[in-house]
Design a protein around this motif. Sequence first.
Motif, PDB file in Angstrom:
ATOM      1  N   LEU A  34       0.813  -1.430  -0.424  1.00  5.89           N
ATOM      2  CA  LEU A  34       0.439   0.396  -0.062  1.00  5.89           C
ATOM      3  C   LEU A  34       1.258   1.241   0.358  1.00  5.89           C
ATOM      4  O   LEU A  34       0.844   1.738  -1.069  1.00  5.89           O
ATOM      5  CB  LEU A  34      -0.950  -0.419   1.184  1.00  5.89           C
ATOM      6  CG  LEU A  34      -2.256  -1.385   1.137  1.00  5.89           C
ATOM      7  CD1 LEU A  34      -2.763  -0.806   1.848  1.00  5.89           C
ATOM      8  CD2 LEU A  34      -3.278  -0.197   0.617  1.00  5.89           C
ATOM      9  N   ALA A  35       2.066   0.954   0.615  1.00  8.10           N
ATOM     10  CA  ALA A  35       2.364   2.641   0.617  1.00  8.10           C
ATOM     11  C   ALA A  35       3.561   2.912  -0.051  1.00  8.10           C
ATOM     12  O   ALA A  35       3.528   4.163  -1.011  1.00  8.10           O
ATOM     13  CB  ALA A  35       3.709   2.456   2.018  1.00  8.10           C
ATOM     14  N   MET A  42      -0.945   6.979  -7.898  1.00  6.82           N
ATOM     15  CA  MET A  42      -1.421   8.150  -7.869  1.00  6.82           C
ATOM     16  C   MET A  42      -1.028   8.980  -8.695  1.00  6.82           C
ATOM     17  O   MET A  42      -1.149  10.343  -8.950  1.00  6.82           O
ATOM     18  CB  MET A  42      -1.947   8.413  -6.441  1.00  6.82           C
ATOM     19  CG  MET A  42      -2.834   7.838  -5.411  1.00  6.82           C
ATOM     20  SD  MET A  42      -3.178   7.978  -4.226  1.00  6.82           S
ATOM     21  CE  MET A  42      -3.834   9.602  -4.028  1.00  6.82           C
ATOM     22  N   GLY A  43      -0.053   9.028  -9.324  1.00  2.85           N
ATOM     23  CA  GLY A  43       1.002   9.827  -9.549  1.00  2.85           C
ATOM     24  C   GLY A  43       1.870  10.579  -9.232  1.00  2.85           C
ATOM     25  O   GLY A  43       2.031  12.030  -9.642  1.00  2.85           O
ATOM     26  N   VAL A  45       4.635  11.420  -7.218  1.00  2.24           N
ATOM     27  CA  VAL A  45       6.044  11.180  -7.027  1.00  2.24           C
ATOM     28  C   VAL A  45       6.804  11.433  -5.746  1.00  2.24           C
ATOM     29  O   VAL A  45       7.402  10.848  -5.868  1.00  2.24           O
ATOM     30  CB  VAL A  45       6.161  11.974  -8.503  1.00  2.24           C
ATOM     31  CG1 VAL A  45       8.290  11.187  -8.028  1.00  2.24           C
ATOM     32  CG2 VAL A  45       6.195  11.616  -9.370  1.00  2.24           C
ATOM     33  N   PHE A  46       6.703  12.481  -5.034  1.00  2.00           N
ATOM     34  CA  PHE A  46       6.957  13.182  -4.044  1.00  2.00           C
ATOM     35  C   PHE A  46       6.922  11.662  -2.697  1.00  2.00           C
ATOM     36  O   PHE A  46       7.461  11.220  -1.961  1.00  2.00           O
ATOM     37  CB  PHE A  46       6.300  14.232  -3.683  1.00  2.00           C
ATOM     38  CG  PHE A  46       7.031  14.410  -1.984  1.00  2.00           C
ATOM     39  CD1 PHE A  46       7.898  14.903  -1.687  1.00  2.00           C
ATOM     40  CD2 PHE A  46       6.106  14.275  -1.577  1.00  2.00           C
ATOM     41  CE1 PHE A  46       9.060  15.238  -0.665  1.00  2.00           C
ATOM     42  CE2 PHE A  46       6.226  14.552   0.397  1.00  2.00           C
ATOM     43  CZ  PHE A  46       7.482  14.736   0.503  1.00  2.00           C
ATOM     44  N   TRP A  47       5.552  11.428  -2.921  1.00  2.00           N
ATOM     45  CA  TRP A  47       5.036  10.804  -1.624  1.00  2.00           C
ATOM     46  C   TRP A  47       5.709   9.100  -2.065  1.00  2.00           C
ATOM     47  O   TRP A  47       6.341   8.064  -1.456  1.00  2.00           O
ATOM     48  CB  TRP A  47       4.256  10.247  -1.572  1.00  2.00           C
ATOM     49  CG  TRP A  47       3.766  11.385  -0.594  1.00  2.00           C
ATOM     50  CD1 TRP A  47       2.803  12.614  -0.387  1.00  2.00           C
ATOM     51  CD2 TRP A  47       3.231  11.245   0.942  1.00  2.00           C
ATOM     52  NE1 TRP A  47       3.139  13.431   1.230  1.00  2.00           N
ATOM     53  CE2 TRP A  47       3.458  12.041   1.432  1.00  2.00           C
ATOM     54  CE3 TRP A  47       4.403  10.501   1.925  1.00  2.00           C
ATOM     55  CZ2 TRP A  47       3.177  12.605   2.613  1.00  2.00           C
ATOM     56  CZ3 TRP A  47       4.631  10.058   2.845  1.00  2.00           C
ATOM     57  CH2 TRP A  47       3.772  11.051   3.871  1.00  2.00           C
ATOM     58  N   GLN A  48       5.862   8.909  -3.696  1.00  2.00           N
ATOM     59  CA  GLN A  48       6.274   7.790  -3.825  1.00  2.00           C
ATOM     60  C   GLN A  48       8.328   7.660  -3.488  1.00  2.00           C
ATOM     61  O   GLN A  48       8.490   6.189  -2.723  1.00  2.00           O
ATOM     62  CB  GLN A  48       7.030   7.596  -5.811  1.00  2.00           C
ATOM     63  CG  GLN A  48       6.948   6.491  -6.307  1.00  2.00           C
ATOM     64  CD  GLN A  48       6.773   6.286  -8.172  1.00  2.00           C
ATOM     65  OE1 GLN A  48       6.462   7.538  -8.177  1.00  2.00           O
ATOM     66  NE2 GLN A  48       7.397   5.271  -8.333  1.00  2.00           N
ATOM     67  N   LEU A 169       7.199   2.511 -16.618  1.00  2.00           N
ATOM     68  CA  LEU A 169       6.563   0.924 -17.706  1.00  2.00           C
ATOM     69  C   LEU A 169       4.641   1.505 -17.388  1.00  2.00           C
ATOM     70  O   LEU A 169       4.659   1.428 -18.170  1.00  2.00           O
ATOM     71  CB  LEU A 169       6.906   0.030 -16.933  1.00  2.00           C
ATOM     72  CG  LEU A 169       8.115  -0.740 -16.326  1.00  2.00           C
ATOM     73  CD1 LEU A 169       8.597  -2.219 -15.225  1.00  2.00           C
ATOM     74  CD2 LEU A 169       8.823  -1.098 -17.498  1.00  2.00           C
ATOM     75  N   PHE A 170       4.500   1.787 -16.069  1.00  2.00           N
ATOM     76  CA  PHE A 170       3.258   2.187 -16.417  1.00  2.00           C
ATOM     77  C   PHE A 170       2.685   3.429 -15.429  1.00  2.00           C
ATOM     78  O   PHE A 170       3.140   3.633 -14.105  1.00  2.00           O
ATOM     79  CB  PHE A 170       2.178   0.584 -16.187  1.00  2.00           C
ATOM     80  CG  PHE A 170       0.815   0.821 -15.591  1.00  2.00           C
ATOM     81  CD1 PHE A 170       0.081   1.448 -17.147  1.00  2.00           C
ATOM     82  CD2 PHE A 170       0.250   1.346 -14.453  1.00  2.00           C
ATOM     83  CE1 PHE A 170      -1.038   1.311 -16.891  1.00  2.00           C
ATOM     84  CE2 PHE A 170      -1.540   1.720 -14.383  1.00  2.00           C
ATOM     85  CZ  PHE A 170      -2.120   1.537 -16.648  1.00  2.00           C
ATOM     86  N   GLY A 171       2.265   3.801 -15.861  1.00  2.00           N
ATOM     87  CA  GLY A 171       2.207   5.900 -14.455  1.00  2.00           C
ATOM     88  C   GLY A 171       3.678   5.842 -14.728  1.00  2.00           C
ATOM     89  O   GLY A 171       4.833   5.874 -15.312  1.00  2.00           O
TER      90      GLY A 171
END
Length: 598
Positions: A34-35, A42-43, A45-48, A169-171
């Motif tokens: 989930l994290a 959701m796109g 990038v910062f939280w990714q 790869l995807f989003g």
Amino acid sequence: MTTTATNERRSAPRRLIRREMRRDLWAGTALVLLATLVPTFMGNVFWQQAMLLAAVYVIAAVGLDVLRSQAEQMSFGQGAVLGVAAYVAALANGVWEEPLALAAVYGLLAGMVTGMLMALPSLRVQGYYLGFVTLAGALALPDLILKFKDQTQALTGVNVFPVGPTEPLFGSLNWLTIVVTAVAVVSLFAGAVLRSSSLGRAMLLAGESPEAAVTVGLRPGQLRLQAFALSSFAASVAGVLYVGVIQYVGSGSFTLALSVMLYFVVIVGGPGKVLGPILGVGLLYVVPDHLLSGLVDYRLLIYGAIVLAVMFVVPEGIAGGLDRLVRRYLTKGSDRDRSLISLRPILDAAPSAEAAAHDGGDAPLLVVDEVRRSFGSVKALDGASMTVRRGTVHAIVGPNGSGKTTLLNAVSGLITVDSGKVEFEGRDVTRLAASSRARLGLARTFQQPRVLNSLSVWENIDCGRVSDRQIPWFEEALASYAEEWDALNSGVLPHGQRRFLEVLRALHSGPSIVALDEPAAGLSHAERLEFGQLLRDVASKTSVTVLIVEHDLELVWNIADQITVVDGGRVIASGSPAELRNSKTIAHLFVGVEHVAG
Ligand SMILES: Nc1ncnc2c1ncn2[C@@H]1O[C@H](COP(=O)(O)OP(=O)(O)OP(=O)(O)O)[C@@H](O)[C@H]1O
């Protein structure tokens, strides 16, 4: 003799992962997925990136937890291992222009070497002393990076552009996200598999009681190094992944604060718990660095406050506290409702012909010859000699401080002797380490039973079994209780039962002799009678010789075939109870002996 070497596999409960960890593993896997994946899809990038770095810290924390709660070793240097791996990988790719895969290998190797260098002191020191040595490593790393600034490019830092792995790869999903997420999940599973394995149990016993570990044939130093190797590997993998996520390393990237954070993550999250690293990273990295990002300068202060608060409310860490709550409210019934353990039915399973079987005929099993050992000016053993025959119950008695335990320690190898000789099964074992003597069949129990409360009864019995020696019928009878005792938490066992557990563990190692130090201490009268009969049966039914140090003379007089009387570090009398009963030499040492002997 019934003790044989065999390659037969034991019919013990076999599971890759302990039952109570499975639920947490699925919860941990879901949390990691989930994290990292929610912000990715959701796109954001910062939280990714923030969550990928959190996953990297989880990997390092899982490794540190192995060291901290499985091997009971203290290391404040995990951040330095991660840092060296990251820095070398970054230099290899960003400066030396090596391909990413090779740079990762360089990073892993450099991290492992650093970790093992920090591990070497663990052969000599432990606890806080070891902690301080590793702390020095964490303190030195930023200075070393600056000192070799030309080689490390410390002033500018090193940028890395892992183009392939970060290609979408995807989003926003890319290989880096997949790999970091997968490695974090794998690390959770690997930690749980280790904890469920015999290696994990051996590490735990060696960490909690090195003395008990050597008496079942384990080598605590070796196990500590193995734990350091595993945790260094995890930190090195985390270091390499760190470079992929942050794409930059500099002199300020791996300060002491990182090592401190990782250590606190383990303590606050819950040592030894699957969810511990995840909860710890959430509370000590995600909350202060992102949710309270305005307060990032007060990081150490926030850590301190959180650690204090958690330790006050849940000293076992958040995951440990949650576990306690779940057990209290959700678990139906309790271990207290179960029947506890017993040696009796196992001994009763002995084939009737067993008693007569003794390899080695009449030759003594154990010979202690003129052994001396001093502690400073105290002569604990002053030329003590003793001969123990096979298949007997042999007791060592004497006043307080007369040298009984020291004699037992000299026999089992827990102390070295200044002079004299110890022979076991015709072999001179005087200079042999305790673990090697245990592997030859010399088992031992302690005044205070060494029971690991975090393990089940069966796991305690099976703890650190290292050789293939076994008493076949005993193993068969024991195996029929394995499932039941694997579901029984050893923490609920009363004192007397803990003694049985230790004897079971000793017999499970297939010994020729089992040495027991004051086994009746702390037992009730009824338990003492039962225990005495059990020891008698151990000698007569298993052919295992019982060597016992005991203050309870009633017990000794009732069960011993031979008694050695020690005073002032010397053997002052030796013989059967009948021979010693009327001895004037020793009568003054044991007020009430005649009465007891009846
Ligand atoms: N590690 C040690 N360091 C210093 N002195 C020791 C050590 N171990 C034992 N001694 C001393 O050696 C002597 C013999 O001790 P030991 O424990 O062998 O006696 P004991 O007969 O087993 O005593 P007790 O019945 O009280 O357990 C005592 O004077 C004790 O203080």
